[in-house]
Design a protein around this motif. Structure first.
Motif, PDB file in Angstrom:
ATOM      1  N   LYS A 160      29.784  -2.888  -9.084  1.00 44.47           N
ATOM      2  CA  LYS A 160      29.329  -4.056  -9.842  1.00 44.47           C
ATOM      3  C   LYS A 160      30.289  -5.207  -9.626  1.00 44.47           C
ATOM      4  CE  LYS A 160      26.714  -2.304 -13.741  1.00 44.47           C
ATOM      5  NZ  LYS A 160      26.660  -2.187 -15.187  1.00 44.47           N
ATOM      6  N   ILE A 161      29.757  -6.393  -9.634  1.00 48.73           N
ATOM      7  CA  ILE A 161      30.612  -7.577  -9.551  1.00 48.73           C
ATOM      8  C   ILE A 161      30.132  -8.560 -10.608  1.00 48.73           C
ATOM      9  CG2 ILE A 161      29.264  -8.575  -7.639  1.00 48.73           C
ATOM     10  CD1 ILE A 161      31.928  -9.703  -6.580  1.00 48.73           C
ATOM     11  N   LYS A 162      31.100  -9.090 -11.360  1.00 44.83           N
ATOM     12  CA  LYS A 162      30.759 -10.030 -12.428  1.00 44.83           C
ATOM     13  C   LYS A 162      31.631 -11.263 -12.271  1.00 44.83           C
ATOM     14  CE  LYS A 162      30.326 -10.285 -17.431  1.00 44.83           C
ATOM     15  NZ  LYS A 162      30.544  -9.577 -18.678  1.00 44.83           N
ATOM     16  N   ILE A 163      30.995 -12.401 -12.130  1.00 47.17           N
ATOM     17  CA  ILE A 163      31.746 -13.632 -11.919  1.00 47.17           C
ATOM     18  C   ILE A 163      31.283 -14.677 -12.922  1.00 47.17           C
ATOM     19  CG2 ILE A 163      32.082 -15.548 -10.299  1.00 47.17           C
ATOM     20  CD1 ILE A 163      32.410 -13.574  -8.119  1.00 47.17           C
TER      21      ILE A 163
ATOM     22  N   LEU B  45      37.343 -14.164  -4.578  1.00 46.20           N
ATOM     23  CA  LEU B  45      36.118 -14.871  -4.960  1.00 46.20           C
ATOM     24  C   LEU B  45      36.105 -15.139  -6.463  1.00 46.20           C
ATOM     25  CD1 LEU B  45      33.431 -15.751  -3.633  1.00 46.20           C
ATOM     26  CD2 LEU B  45      32.474 -13.622  -4.419  1.00 46.20           C
ATOM     27  N   THR B  46      36.463 -14.113  -7.252  1.00 43.31           N
ATOM     28  CA  THR B  46      36.521 -14.268  -8.707  1.00 43.31           C
ATOM     29  C   THR B  46      37.535 -15.350  -9.077  1.00 43.31           C
ATOM     30  OG1 THR B  46      36.213 -11.889  -8.720  1.00 43.31           O
ATOM     31  CG2 THR B  46      36.602 -12.924 -10.822  1.00 43.31           C
ATOM     32  N   HIS B  49      36.326 -18.929  -8.484  1.00 43.13           N
ATOM     33  CA  HIS B  49      35.405 -19.395  -9.516  1.00 43.13           C
ATOM     34  C   HIS B  49      36.122 -19.641 -10.842  1.00 43.13           C
ATOM     35  CE1 HIS B  49      31.659 -19.508  -7.395  1.00 43.13           C
ATOM     36  NE2 HIS B  49      31.989 -18.398  -6.770  1.00 43.13           N
ATOM     37  N   THR B  80      38.895  -8.834 -15.223  1.00 38.16           N
ATOM     38  CA  THR B  80      37.752  -8.413 -14.409  1.00 38.16           C
ATOM     39  C   THR B  80      37.921  -6.967 -13.988  1.00 38.16           C
ATOM     40  OG1 THR B  80      36.458  -8.880 -12.441  1.00 38.16           O
ATOM     41  CG2 THR B  80      38.801  -9.204 -12.250  1.00 38.16           C
ATOM     42  N   LYS B  81      36.772  -6.341 -13.696  1.00 30.49           N
ATOM     43  CA  LYS B  81      36.799  -4.982 -13.161  1.00 30.49           C
ATOM     44  C   LYS B  81      36.118  -4.943 -11.805  1.00 30.49           C
ATOM     45  CE  LYS B  81      36.958  -2.183 -17.342  1.00 30.49           C
ATOM     46  NZ  LYS B  81      36.238  -1.183 -18.133  1.00 30.49           N
ATOM     47  N   ASN B  82      35.975  -6.099 -11.173  1.00 28.30           N
ATOM     48  CA  ASN B  82      35.223  -6.165  -9.927  1.00 28.30           C
ATOM     49  C   ASN B  82      35.809  -5.274  -8.840  1.00 28.30           C
ATOM     50  OD1 ASN B  82      33.463  -7.942 -11.010  1.00 28.30           O
ATOM     51  ND2 ASN B  82      34.445  -9.753 -10.171  1.00 28.30           N
ATOM     52  N   PHE B  83      35.076  -4.259  -8.444  1.00 31.01           N
ATOM     53  CA  PHE B  83      35.429  -3.368  -7.335  1.00 31.01           C
ATOM     54  C   PHE B  83      36.738  -2.600  -7.551  1.00 31.01           C
ATOM     55  CE2 PHE B  83      32.738  -6.487  -5.179  1.00 31.01           C
ATOM     56  CZ  PHE B  83      31.880  -5.647  -4.523  1.00 31.01           C
TER      57      PHE B  83
END
Lengths: 174, 133
Positions: A160-163, B45-46, B49, B80-83
């Motif tokens: 999942k990716i959340k931005i 990327l996060t 932004h 964040t928990k992205n990846f």
């Protein structure tokens, strides 16, 4: 002769098995990585388009039930009466309103402009099918800031990716 | 007649080749594994932004007449928990003014984070106009 064969065959089988296992693992890692690249790219694409479109908007409309954010722009069209470079007396400058909409329906984000069919921006990728799990636009009228949160999940890697991001809309009137 | 003595060399060669191929495959695997464990690209990327969010907040306040350099990003956006395999990662946002010309201020925003003991950061600049009467 039989003895040599009896020793060589299991060795060969073991080696081939090891090779196949390593090959499958590499293939699997590559598949996951490709799916992650697609996921990242789609999130980035949707957000950068949205921010770019939001920046020049005149009004922002947000719907909560079906997550939607719509922008309108004031554009003008000039109806020329004389063949000249500058605007002459008889020319008509007509106000025109343009609208662009981002909608999240059925795990996908769609983009809509006037006179054009609705286009999906995400999903349907052969290498990494994705779905939108959260799309939350919020507009603060006092500060003129649009907050957008987009969460997507890859159906292949299950990552999942959340931005979250924000954009200031200087020309907003609503 | 075929004699096994002549084929023994080929068998040995096979073993050597297969070992080589397996070791090459293992090398490729070893290179791919850390990239999955350490997904800096998604975090970058996060971070970009997040920096945009900070710029938006600063521009909004600059339109009202003040240049606020404090961190104005929503607190829930800083984690964040992205990846990252379920491990939350915290971002820190710092901004400072690099130069100014009249009411135009060039501001640099730096977003920093740590993954697996490694520090990483993204630095973006934007020129902001502070509206004064």
């Amino acid at each position: 002769m039989f003895a040599e064969f009896a020793i060589a065959l299991p060795l060969l089988i073991l080696l081939m098995y090891g090779l196949a296992a390593v090959g499958m693992k590499i293939f699997y890692l590559g598949k996951i990585q490709l799916a992650d690249y697609v996921l990242e790219e789609e999130v980035h694409d949707v957000l950068s388009r949205l921010i770019y479109d939001a920046r020049a908007a005149k009004t922002v409309t947000i719907s909560k039930s079906i997550p939607t954010v719509a922008f309108t722009y004031r554009t003008t069209t000039i109806i020329w009466t004389k063949f000249s470079r500058a605007i002459a007396d008889g020319d008509v400058i007509a106000d025109k309103e343009e609208k662009r909409t981002y909608i999240s329906i059925a795990d996908k984000i769609y983009y809509e402009r006037e006179d054009t069919p609705v286009n999906p921006l995400t999903g349907d990728n052969y290498f990494g099918s994705t779905k939108v799990t959260e799309f939350k636009p919020e507009f603060d009228t006092t500060t003129k800031i649009l907050h957008v949160t987009l969460e997507m999940e890859s159906e292949i890697s299950r990552h999942k990716i959340k931005i979250s991001t924000a954009v200031y809309i200087p020309g907003c009137e609503s | 007649m075929n004699r096994i003595d002549n084929e023994r060399g080929f068998m040995l060669l096979n073993v050597v080749f297969l070992t080589l191929i397996t070791s090459f495959a293992a090398m490729i695997l070893m290179n791919a594994a850390p990239r999955l464990k350490n997904p800096q690209a998604a975090l970058r990327l996060t971070a970009i932004h997040l920096a945009n969010e900070q710029f938006a907040m600063m521009e909004s306040k600059a339109a009202a007449g003040t240049l606020d350099l404090s961190c104005q990003v929503k607190p829930e956006d800083l984690t964040t928990k992205n990846f990252s395999e379920g491990v939350p990662i915290n971002f820190t946002v710092t901004s400072n003014e690099k130069s100014s010309n009249g009411n135009l201020h060039t501001v640099a925003v730096e977003v920093a984070w740590t993954v697996n003991g490694q520090d990483a950061s993204v630095k973006l600049e934007r020129t902001i106009r502070v509206v004064t009467d």
